[in-house]
Design a protein around this motif. Structure first.
Motif, PDB file in Angstrom:
ATOM      1  N   THR A   1       0.829  -1.203   0.000  1.00 54.29           N
ATOM      2  CA  THR A   1       0.000   0.000   0.000  1.00 54.29           C
ATOM      3  C   THR A   1       0.861   1.249   0.000  1.00 54.29           C
ATOM      4  O   THR A   1       0.608   2.196  -0.752  1.00 54.29           O
ATOM      5  CB  THR A   1      -0.940  -0.009   1.216  1.00 54.29           C
ATOM      6  OG1 THR A   1      -1.689  -1.222   1.224  1.00 54.29           O
ATOM      7  CG2 THR A   1      -1.873   1.177   1.202  1.00 54.29           C
ATOM      8  N   VAL A   2       1.892   1.241   0.829  1.00 56.17           N
ATOM      9  CA  VAL A   2       2.804   2.387   0.883  1.00 56.17           C
ATOM     10  C   VAL A   2       3.530   2.535  -0.452  1.00 56.17           C
ATOM     11  O   VAL A   2       3.688   3.656  -0.958  1.00 56.17           O
ATOM     12  CB  VAL A   2       3.803   2.228   2.059  1.00 56.17           C
ATOM     13  CG1 VAL A   2       4.907   3.265   1.993  1.00 56.17           C
ATOM     14  CG2 VAL A   2       3.075   2.320   3.389  1.00 56.17           C
TER      15      VAL A   2
ATOM     16  N   PRO B   1       4.162   7.256  -4.725  1.00 48.34           N
ATOM     17  CA  PRO B   1       4.430   8.054  -5.938  1.00 48.34           C
ATOM     18  C   PRO B   1       3.344   9.091  -6.249  1.00 48.34           C
ATOM     19  O   PRO B   1       3.628  10.119  -6.858  1.00 48.34           O
ATOM     20  CB  PRO B   1       4.512   7.026  -7.059  1.00 48.34           C
ATOM     21  CG  PRO B   1       4.730   5.725  -6.394  1.00 48.34           C
ATOM     22  CD  PRO B   1       4.139   5.822  -5.033  1.00 48.34           C
ATOM     23  N   ILE B   2       2.112   8.839  -5.847  1.00 42.11           N
ATOM     24  CA  ILE B   2       1.047   9.775  -6.205  1.00 42.11           C
ATOM     25  C   ILE B   2       0.801  10.852  -5.150  1.00 42.11           C
ATOM     26  O   ILE B   2       0.075  11.803  -5.410  1.00 42.11           O
ATOM     27  CB  ILE B   2      -0.267   9.025  -6.515  1.00 42.11           C
ATOM     28  CG1 ILE B   2      -0.618   8.036  -5.421  1.00 42.11           C
ATOM     29  CG2 ILE B   2      -0.246   8.399  -7.842  1.00 42.11           C
ATOM     30  CD1 ILE B   2      -1.924   7.298  -5.671  1.00 42.11           C
TER      31      ILE B   2
ATOM     32  N   PHE C   1       4.687   9.650   5.096  1.00 41.91           N
ATOM     33  CA  PHE C   1       4.007   8.365   4.959  1.00 41.91           C
ATOM     34  C   PHE C   1       5.013   7.218   5.077  1.00 41.91           C
ATOM     35  O   PHE C   1       4.773   6.231   5.778  1.00 41.91           O
ATOM     36  CB  PHE C   1       3.284   8.348   3.613  1.00 41.91           C
ATOM     37  CG  PHE C   1       2.234   7.299   3.462  1.00 41.91           C
ATOM     38  CD1 PHE C   1       1.258   7.111   4.427  1.00 41.91           C
ATOM     39  CD2 PHE C   1       2.198   6.490   2.340  1.00 41.91           C
ATOM     40  CE1 PHE C   1       0.279   6.156   4.284  1.00 41.91           C
ATOM     41  CE2 PHE C   1       1.225   5.533   2.180  1.00 41.91           C
ATOM     42  CZ  PHE C   1       0.263   5.369   3.155  1.00 41.91           C
ATOM     43  N   GLN C   2       6.142   7.352   4.412  1.00 36.88           N
ATOM     44  CA  GLN C   2       7.172   6.313   4.466  1.00 36.88           C
ATOM     45  C   GLN C   2       7.836   6.256   5.835  1.00 36.88           C
ATOM     46  O   GLN C   2       8.159   5.167   6.328  1.00 36.88           O
ATOM     47  CB  GLN C   2       8.199   6.547   3.367  1.00 36.88           C
ATOM     48  CG  GLN C   2       7.651   6.259   1.992  1.00 36.88           C
ATOM     49  CD  GLN C   2       8.615   6.629   0.882  1.00 36.88           C
ATOM     50  OE1 GLN C   2       9.627   7.272   1.120  1.00 36.88           O
ATOM     51  NE2 GLN C   2       8.288   6.217  -0.336  1.00 36.88           N
TER      52      GLN C   2
END
Length: 158
Positions: A42-43, A48-49, A58-59
């Motif tokens: 999912t990550v 990329p978007i 997020f990462q």
């Protein structure tokens, strides 16, 4: 004359043995691995978007989740005593009682502000399911708290 059905006649079945896992894994390890198998793709798809700043956060949150689940998987559930779980059970009971009471108040506020001309009996008739649901949550919390209150305290060593 034979009245017994042929389909209902009992036949001996073969005892099929299922394969046993070669290694037994702890439940928290299974949780860690399952969550990682769902989170990592999912990550990888969403990074990329997303905007660059949000993608980096997020990462980093994903790597923090990896570390947290790694620490969680090291906990041995067999070493946790019943006495150590007492504060968690009390908090769950208090949360259920508080949430049930809060939601009853929200429901009453909703009914009195949006439907002020309807009588109380009609309101209860229309929204009885919600009343019962929230009262049951509160009663469940009271049962949990009562059970904790009746548990014997462990004897302390001197």
């Amino acid at each position: 004359m034979d009245f017994e059905s042929k389909a209902n006649a009992s036949t001996p079945t073969d005892n099929i043995e299922f394969a046993q896992p070669t290694t037994t894994r702890k439940p928290l390890e299974l949780l860690r691995d399952t969550e990682a198998l769902l989170r990592r793709p999912t990550v990888a798809k969403l990074s990329p978007i997303l905007p660059p700043k949000l993608s980096n956060r997020f990462q980093s949150t994903s790597s923090l989740a990896d570390d947290s689940f790694k620490e969680l998987a090291e906990i041995d559930l067999n070493t946790i005593t019943d006495f150590e779980l007492r504060p968690a059970r009390i908090l769950v009971g208090l949360s259920l009682v508080g949430f049930g009471a809060l939601m009853i108040l929200v429901l009453l506020l909703y009914l009195n502000t949006l439907h002020p001309k309807i009588s109380t009996v009609v309101q209860i008739r229309q929204y009885w399911y919600q009343y019962i649901w929230f009262v049951c949550l509160g009663i469940t919390g009271m049962f949990i708290l009562g059970r904790e209150a009746m548990r014997p305290m462990p004897k302390r060593r001197k």
